[in-house]
Design a protein around this motif. Structure first.
Motif, PDB file in Angstrom:
ATOM      1  N   GLY A  38     -16.226   2.848   6.485  1.00  0.00           N
ATOM      2  CA  GLY A  38     -16.801   3.485   7.659  1.00  0.00           C
ATOM      3  C   GLY A  38     -16.895   2.530   8.826  1.00  0.00           C
ATOM      4  O   GLY A  38     -16.406   1.402   8.773  1.00  0.00           O
ATOM      5  N   SER A  39     -17.536   3.012   9.882  1.00  0.00           N
ATOM      6  CA  SER A  39     -17.734   2.179  11.069  1.00  0.00           C
ATOM      7  C   SER A  39     -19.066   2.523  11.714  1.00  0.00           C
ATOM      8  O   SER A  39     -19.609   3.618  11.532  1.00  0.00           O
ATOM      9  N   TYR A  40     -19.581   1.562  12.485  1.00  0.00           N
ATOM     10  CA  TYR A  40     -20.856   1.725  13.185  1.00  0.00           C
ATOM     11  C   TYR A  40     -20.701   1.119  14.569  1.00  0.00           C
ATOM     12  O   TYR A  40     -20.320  -0.044  14.705  1.00  0.00           O
ATOM     13  N   ASN A  41     -20.962   1.914  15.593  1.00  0.00           N
ATOM     14  CA  ASN A  41     -20.840   1.458  16.976  1.00  0.00           C
ATOM     15  C   ASN A  41     -22.201   1.576  17.651  1.00  0.00           C
ATOM     16  O   ASN A  41     -22.595   2.661  18.085  1.00  0.00           O
ATOM     17  N   PRO A  42     -22.951   0.476  17.768  1.00  0.00           N
ATOM     18  CA  PRO A  42     -24.290   0.547  18.365  1.00  0.00           C
ATOM     19  C   PRO A  42     -24.284   0.725  19.878  1.00  0.00           C
ATOM     20  O   PRO A  42     -25.329   0.960  20.465  1.00  0.00           O
ATOM     21  N   MET A  43     -23.121   0.665  20.510  1.00  0.00           N
ATOM     22  CA  MET A  43     -23.042   0.754  21.962  1.00  0.00           C
ATOM     23  C   MET A  43     -23.061   2.194  22.478  1.00  0.00           C
ATOM     24  O   MET A  43     -23.272   2.424  23.658  1.00  0.00           O
ATOM     25  N   VAL A  44     -22.837   3.187  21.619  1.00  0.00           N
ATOM     26  CA  VAL A  44     -22.862   4.584  22.055  1.00  0.00           C
ATOM     27  C   VAL A  44     -24.256   5.171  21.837  1.00  0.00           C
ATOM     28  O   VAL A  44     -25.098   4.588  21.149  1.00  0.00           O
ATOM     29  N   ASP A  45     -24.515   6.344  22.404  1.00  0.00           N
ATOM     30  CA  ASP A  45     -25.822   6.994  22.307  1.00  0.00           C
ATOM     31  C   ASP A  45     -26.159   7.338  20.852  1.00  0.00           C
ATOM     32  O   ASP A  45     -25.276   7.534  20.019  1.00  0.00           O
ATOM     33  N   HIS A  46     -27.463   7.465  20.595  1.00  0.00           N
ATOM     34  CA  HIS A  46     -27.936   7.768  19.242  1.00  0.00           C
ATOM     35  C   HIS A  46     -27.449   9.129  18.752  1.00  0.00           C
ATOM     36  O   HIS A  46     -27.212   9.309  17.561  1.00  0.00           O
ATOM     37  N   ASP A  47     -27.312  10.087  19.638  1.00  0.00           N
ATOM     38  CA  ASP A  47     -26.921  11.431  19.218  1.00  0.00           C
ATOM     39  C   ASP A  47     -25.407  11.624  19.150  1.00  0.00           C
ATOM     40  O   ASP A  47     -24.938  12.671  18.725  1.00  0.00           O
ATOM     41  N   ASN A  48     -24.633  10.627  19.513  1.00  0.00           N
ATOM     42  CA  ASN A  48     -23.173  10.704  19.477  1.00  0.00           C
ATOM     43  C   ASN A  48     -22.689  10.641  18.036  1.00  0.00           C
ATOM     44  O   ASN A  48     -23.145   9.810  17.252  1.00  0.00           O
ATOM     45  N   LYS A  49     -21.745  11.509  17.676  1.00  0.00           N
ATOM     46  CA  LYS A  49     -21.264  11.542  16.294  1.00  0.00           C
ATOM     47  C   LYS A  49     -20.385  10.342  15.948  1.00  0.00           C
ATOM     48  O   LYS A  49     -20.166  10.050  14.784  1.00  0.00           O
ATOM     49  N   GLU A  50     -19.886   9.625  16.946  1.00  0.00           N
ATOM     50  CA  GLU A  50     -19.055   8.448  16.699  1.00  0.00           C
ATOM     51  C   GLU A  50     -19.877   7.179  16.469  1.00  0.00           C
ATOM     52  O   GLU A  50     -19.320   6.122  16.209  1.00  0.00           O
ATOM     53  N   ARG A  51     -21.193   7.258  16.588  1.00  0.00           N
ATOM     54  CA  ARG A  51     -22.038   6.081  16.375  1.00  0.00           C
ATOM     55  C   ARG A  51     -21.940   5.587  14.932  1.00  0.00           C
ATOM     56  O   ARG A  51     -21.807   4.398  14.681  1.00  0.00           O
ATOM     57  N   LEU A  52     -22.002   6.502  13.980  1.00  0.00           N
ATOM     58  CA  LEU A  52     -21.885   6.161  12.566  1.00  0.00           C
ATOM     59  C   LEU A  52     -20.880   7.102  11.925  1.00  0.00           C
ATOM     60  O   LEU A  52     -21.115   8.311  11.847  1.00  0.00           O
ATOM     61  N   VAL A  53     -19.759   6.554  11.494  1.00  0.00           N
ATOM     62  CA  VAL A  53     -18.728   7.312  10.799  1.00  0.00           C
ATOM     63  C   VAL A  53     -18.613   6.700   9.419  1.00  0.00           C
ATOM     64  O   VAL A  53     -18.376   5.497   9.285  1.00  0.00           O
ATOM     65  N   ILE A  54     -18.819   7.531   8.380  1.00  0.00           N
ATOM     66  CA  ILE A  54     -18.822   6.987   7.017  1.00  0.00           C
ATOM     67  C   ILE A  54     -18.189   7.976   6.049  1.00  0.00           C
ATOM     68  O   ILE A  54     -18.336   9.188   6.205  1.00  0.00           O
ATOM     69  N   ASP A  55     -17.485   7.458   5.071  1.00  0.00           N
ATOM     70  CA  ASP A  55     -16.877   8.264   4.020  1.00  0.00           C
ATOM     71  C   ASP A  55     -17.875   8.333   2.862  1.00  0.00           C
ATOM     72  O   ASP A  55     -17.986   7.391   2.065  1.00  0.00           O
ATOM     73  N   ALA A  56     -18.613   9.427   2.787  1.00  0.00           N
ATOM     74  CA  ALA A  56     -19.707   9.558   1.819  1.00  0.00           C
ATOM     75  C   ALA A  56     -19.215   9.491   0.373  1.00  0.00           C
ATOM     76  O   ALA A  56     -19.881   8.915  -0.487  1.00  0.00           O
ATOM     77  N   GLU A  57     -18.054  10.062   0.117  1.00  0.00           N
ATOM     78  CA  GLU A  57     -17.527  10.043  -1.254  1.00  0.00           C
ATOM     79  C   GLU A  57     -17.252   8.624  -1.721  1.00  0.00           C
ATOM     80  O   GLU A  57     -17.550   8.260  -2.855  1.00  0.00           O
ATOM     81  N   ARG A  58     -16.698   7.793  -0.847  1.00  0.00           N
ATOM     82  CA  ARG A  58     -16.402   6.413  -1.220  1.00  0.00           C
ATOM     83  C   ARG A  58     -17.684   5.599  -1.391  1.00  0.00           C
ATOM     84  O   ARG A  58     -17.759   4.730  -2.248  1.00  0.00           O
ATOM     85  N   VAL A  59     -18.702   5.892  -0.588  1.00  0.00           N
ATOM     86  CA  VAL A  59     -19.982   5.201  -0.741  1.00  0.00           C
ATOM     87  C   VAL A  59     -20.567   5.514  -2.110  1.00  0.00           C
ATOM     88  O   VAL A  59     -21.002   4.615  -2.842  1.00  0.00           O
ATOM     89  N   LYS A  60     -20.564   6.780  -2.486  1.00  0.00           N
ATOM     90  CA  LYS A  60     -21.079   7.171  -3.803  1.00  0.00           C
ATOM     91  C   LYS A  60     -20.285   6.503  -4.921  1.00  0.00           C
ATOM     92  O   LYS A  60     -20.852   6.044  -5.918  1.00  0.00           O
ATOM     93  N   TYR A  61     -18.968   6.451  -4.752  1.00  0.00           N
ATOM     94  CA  TYR A  61     -18.112   5.825  -5.764  1.00  0.00           C
ATOM     95  C   TYR A  61     -18.462   4.355  -5.942  1.00  0.00           C
ATOM     96  O   TYR A  61     -18.657   3.884  -7.065  1.00  0.00           O
ATOM     97  N   TRP A  62     -18.572   3.616  -4.842  1.00  0.00           N
ATOM     98  CA  TRP A  62     -18.838   2.185  -4.940  1.00  0.00           C
ATOM     99  C   TRP A  62     -20.243   1.901  -5.440  1.00  0.00           C
ATOM    100  O   TRP A  62     -20.463   0.941  -6.175  1.00  0.00           O
ATOM    101  N   ILE A  63     -21.205   2.734  -5.080  1.00  0.00           N
ATOM    102  CA  ILE A  63     -22.566   2.550  -5.610  1.00  0.00           C
ATOM    103  C   ILE A  63     -22.569   2.790  -7.116  1.00  0.00           C
ATOM    104  O   ILE A  63     -23.240   2.085  -7.869  1.00  0.00           O
ATOM    105  N   SER A  64     -21.786   3.779  -7.572  1.00  0.00           N
ATOM    106  CA  SER A  64     -21.695   4.026  -9.014  1.00  0.00           C
ATOM    107  C   SER A  64     -21.029   2.863  -9.746  1.00  0.00           C
ATOM    108  O   SER A  64     -21.301   2.623 -10.915  1.00  0.00           O
TER     109      SER A  64
END
Length: 130
Positions: A38-64
């Motif tokens: 994923g990616s995180y861009n702190p320079m954009v507004d809090h309500d912008n959808k591009e601020r935090l882009v993450i692949d939830a399935e891959r996060v769950k996989y790696w946590i498992s």
């Protein structure tokens, strides 16, 4: 091989941009990583959808698989319900007073308490005499 889900900094000076990556704990912050999830861009507004882009399935996989997110990443991905929200103390542990200082303050409080009681009792006795 211990894995962490952490931020890897990119972008220009004073304009940060972070990739959320799975990396070995021994690799440097901006160095080698296993996978970008994923990616995180702190320079954009809090309500912008591009601020935090993450692949939830891959996060769950790696946590498992045993990867542990860092404090900052767990705070970011807890909004999506992927992990529990971390407990962040208001006062850091490093700035907490030491044992000896706490003992000294406790002793001072004990010695000051009887002295204050004696001062408050003395004027009360003088009033009764009058």
């Amino acid at each position: 091989m211990a894995l962490k889900i952490r931020l890897s900094r990119g972008g220009a000076k004073k304009k940060p941009f972070y990739r959320i990556v799975v990396a070995e704990t021994t690799s440097p912050r901006d160095g080698k990583f296993v996978e970008k999830i994923g990616s995180y861009n702190p320079m954009v507004d809090h309500d912008n959808k591009e601020r935090l882009v993450i692949d939830a399935e891959r996060v769950k996989y790696w946590i498992s698989k045993g990867a542990k997110p860092t404090l900052r990443v767990s705070k970011l991905i807890s909004k999506d319900g992927l992990v529990d929200k971390p407990i962040i103390n208001e006062q850091p542990k490093k700035s907490a007073p030491g044992k000896k200082r706490l003992e000294r303050e406790a002793e001072e409080a004990k010695t000051e308490a009887p002295a204050e009681e004696a001062k408050t009792e003395a004027p009360a006795e003088e009033e009764k005499k009058s």
